[in-house]
Design a protein around this motif. Structure first.
Motif, PDB file in Angstrom:
ATOM      1  N   ARG A 150       0.841  -1.205   0.000  1.00 42.70           N
ATOM      2  CA  ARG A 150       0.000   0.000   0.000  1.00 42.70           C
ATOM      3  C   ARG A 150       0.873   1.251   0.000  1.00 42.70           C
ATOM      4  N   ARG A 151       1.967   1.234   0.750  1.00 41.84           N
ATOM      5  CA  ARG A 151       2.860   2.388   0.763  1.00 41.84           C
ATOM      6  C   ARG A 151       3.442   2.631  -0.620  1.00 41.84           C
ATOM      7  N   ALA A 152       3.781   1.544  -1.319  1.00 39.18           N
ATOM      8  CA  ALA A 152       4.350   1.685  -2.660  1.00 39.18           C
ATOM      9  C   ALA A 152       3.337   2.273  -3.625  1.00 39.18           C
ATOM     10  N   VAL A 153       2.128   1.727  -3.635  1.00 35.71           N
ATOM     11  CA  VAL A 153       1.100   2.200  -4.568  1.00 35.71           C
ATOM     12  C   VAL A 153       0.730   3.651  -4.266  1.00 35.71           C
ATOM     13  N   CYS A 154       0.516   3.961  -2.990  1.00 31.72           N
ATOM     14  CA  CYS A 154       0.153   5.332  -2.621  1.00 31.72           C
ATOM     15  C   CYS A 154       1.293   6.299  -2.907  1.00 31.72           C
ATOM     16  N   GLY A 155       2.529   5.860  -2.657  1.00 34.70           N
ATOM     17  CA  GLY A 155       3.668   6.723  -2.926  1.00 34.70           C
ATOM     18  C   GLY A 155       3.814   7.026  -4.411  1.00 34.70           C
ATOM     19  N   ALA A 156       3.624   5.997  -5.248  1.00 29.34           N
ATOM     20  CA  ALA A 156       3.708   6.206  -6.697  1.00 29.34           C
ATOM     21  C   ALA A 156       2.613   7.150  -7.161  1.00 29.34           C
ATOM     22  N   ALA A 157       1.381   6.938  -6.682  1.00 31.22           N
ATOM     23  CA  ALA A 157       0.262   7.793  -7.093  1.00 31.22           C
ATOM     24  C   ALA A 157       0.480   9.228  -6.633  1.00 31.22           C
ATOM     25  N   ARG A 158       0.998   9.406  -5.419  1.00 35.57           N
ATOM     26  CA  ARG A 158       1.196  10.756  -4.893  1.00 35.57           C
ATOM     27  C   ARG A 158       2.292  11.489  -5.652  1.00 35.57           C
ATOM     28  N   LEU A 159       3.363  10.795  -5.999  1.00 39.13           N
ATOM     29  CA  LEU A 159       4.440  11.439  -6.737  1.00 39.13           C
ATOM     30  C   LEU A 159       3.959  11.867  -8.122  1.00 39.13           C
ATOM     31  N   LEU A 160       3.250  10.979  -8.813  1.00 43.69           N
ATOM     32  CA  LEU A 160       2.756  11.315 -10.146  1.00 43.69           C
ATOM     33  C   LEU A 160       1.745  12.461 -10.083  1.00 43.69           C
ATOM     34  N   THR A 161       0.870  12.430  -9.079  1.00 42.58           N
ATOM     35  CA  THR A 161      -0.105  13.512  -8.934  1.00 42.58           C
ATOM     36  C   THR A 161       0.603  14.839  -8.658  1.00 42.58           C
ATOM     37  N   GLY A 162       1.630  14.808  -7.814  1.00 37.96           N
ATOM     38  CA  GLY A 162       2.377  16.023  -7.528  1.00 37.96           C
ATOM     39  C   GLY A 162       3.054  16.601  -8.761  1.00 37.96           C
ATOM     40  N   LEU A 163       3.390  15.750  -9.721  1.00 34.30           N
ATOM     41  CA  LEU A 163       4.003  16.212 -10.959  1.00 34.30           C
ATOM     42  C   LEU A 163       2.970  16.608 -12.003  1.00 34.30           C
ATOM     43  N   ARG A 177      17.445   5.385 -18.478  1.00 34.18           N
ATOM     44  CA  ARG A 177      17.075   4.939 -17.140  1.00 34.18           C
ATOM     45  C   ARG A 177      17.193   6.029 -16.083  1.00 34.18           C
ATOM     46  N   SER A 178      17.357   7.270 -16.476  1.00 39.73           N
ATOM     47  CA  SER A 178      17.534   8.343 -15.504  1.00 39.73           C
ATOM     48  C   SER A 178      16.185   8.802 -14.972  1.00 39.73           C
ATOM     49  N   ALA A 179      15.917   8.478 -13.697  1.00 41.49           N
ATOM     50  CA  ALA A 179      14.678   8.940 -13.070  1.00 41.49           C
ATOM     51  C   ALA A 179      14.709  10.457 -12.882  1.00 41.49           C
ATOM     52  N   VAL A 180      15.900  11.024 -12.664  1.00 44.46           N
ATOM     53  CA  VAL A 180      16.006  12.469 -12.482  1.00 44.46           C
ATOM     54  C   VAL A 180      15.586  13.193 -13.758  1.00 44.46           C
ATOM     55  N   ALA A 181      16.053  12.714 -14.910  1.00 43.96           N
ATOM     56  CA  ALA A 181      15.671  13.333 -16.183  1.00 43.96           C
ATOM     57  C   ALA A 181      14.173  13.224 -16.406  1.00 43.96           C
ATOM     58  N   ALA A 182      13.594  12.078 -16.051  1.00 43.22           N
ATOM     59  CA  ALA A 182      12.145  11.905 -16.214  1.00 43.22           C
ATOM     60  C   ALA A 182      11.370  12.831 -15.286  1.00 43.22           C
ATOM     61  N   LEU A 183      11.861  13.013 -14.041  1.00 41.87           N
ATOM     62  CA  LEU A 183      11.217  13.935 -13.103  1.00 41.87           C
ATOM     63  C   LEU A 183      11.258  15.362 -13.635  1.00 41.87           C
ATOM     64  N   ARG A 184      12.408  15.760 -14.158  1.00 48.01           N
ATOM     65  CA  ARG A 184      12.525  17.112 -14.715  1.00 48.01           C
ATOM     66  C   ARG A 184      11.547  17.301 -15.875  1.00 48.01           C
TER      67      ARG A 184
END
Length: 233
Positions: free
Chosen positions: A39-52, A178-185
């Motif tokens: 649940r922490r993983a799913v909620c964390g993924a959803a929250r990060l994507l929503t924040g972006l 594979r750069s998560a930082v580039a994808a976040l930016r």
């Protein structure tokens, strides 16, 4: 008499892109969700994507995926960005990912992207999502699906369920690699991106080779993405 001091210059304002990325990342790092690890993983993924500013839209398959007690599914998706596993985690919360166990601060239920561990998870009844796409030199768009991980389906008899990921709402494609930082930016600078998750009809592994399953899954995804026809293997 002392010379007058130079006027103070205001500090440069933070770019909205960095504010959005930083806020989304900090929310996940310092305020992790409560509950079970999954649940922490799913909620964390959803929250990060929503924040972006990302919205995930799931399209159901024309034929429902098989639901046999004790029989897990091998979910096969194309690769668009390093954050794809977080998108797939929110769309298919019951599956593990053949991916790193932490992406952009989010803990991911993961197994090594190797046929043996994937097959072991399938035998335990845990569905696994893999991304077997390999780039083709000199060619853009959808790459080849490597047959390697499809061996886990032929060994265990697990249905293969193709998934097509398509990002829309941005002027240019997400950064490859594979750069998560580039994808976040990239996502932080383009609020309003929508990720379509197309669930496609399942393929049966009975009597098929890993290469045949890889080709069928590849063509199913290519049809949704309207990618150019690939030459036979």
């Amino acid at each position: 008499m002392a010379a007058p001091s130079a006027p103070l210059r205001p500090a440069p304002a933070a770019h909205p892109r960095w504010l959005r990325v930083g806020a989304a990342y900090a929310a996940e790092r310092f305020r992790p969700p409560l509950g079970s690890p999954r649940r922490r993983a799913v909620c964390g993924a959803a929250r990060l994507l929503t924040g972006l500013g990302v919205r995930v839209e799931v399209r159901a398959p024309s034929t429902a995926w098989p639901r046999t007690p004790g029989r897990a599914l091998l979910v096969v998706a194309n690769s668009v960005s390093a954050l794809d596993p977080l998108v797939l985690l929110t769309a298919l919360p019951g599956t593990a990912q053949a991916a790193p166990d932490r992406i952009a601060g989010v803990p991911v239920p993961a197994v090594p992207p190797v046929s043996g561990p994937v097959a072991a998870a399938l035998r335990r009844g845990t569905s696994v999502t893999v991304r077997p796409e390999q780039p083709v030199p000199g060619r853009t768009g959808l790459g080849r699906f490597s047959p390697t991980l499809f061996a886990a389906a032929t060994e265990t008899g697990s249905p293969v369920c193709p998934v097509a990921l398509r990002y829309r709402g941005a002027g240019d494609p997400p950064p490859a690699g594979r750069s998560a930082v580039a994808a976040l930016r990239w996502l932080g600078s383009r609020p309003g991106v929508v990720v379509e998750v197309h669930l496609l009809p399942a393929l049966t592994p009975s009597g098929a080779t890993p290469a045949e399953l890889a080709t069928l899954a590849e063509y199913a995804v290519a049809a949704v993405l309207e990618a150019p026809a690939l030459t036979p293997r």
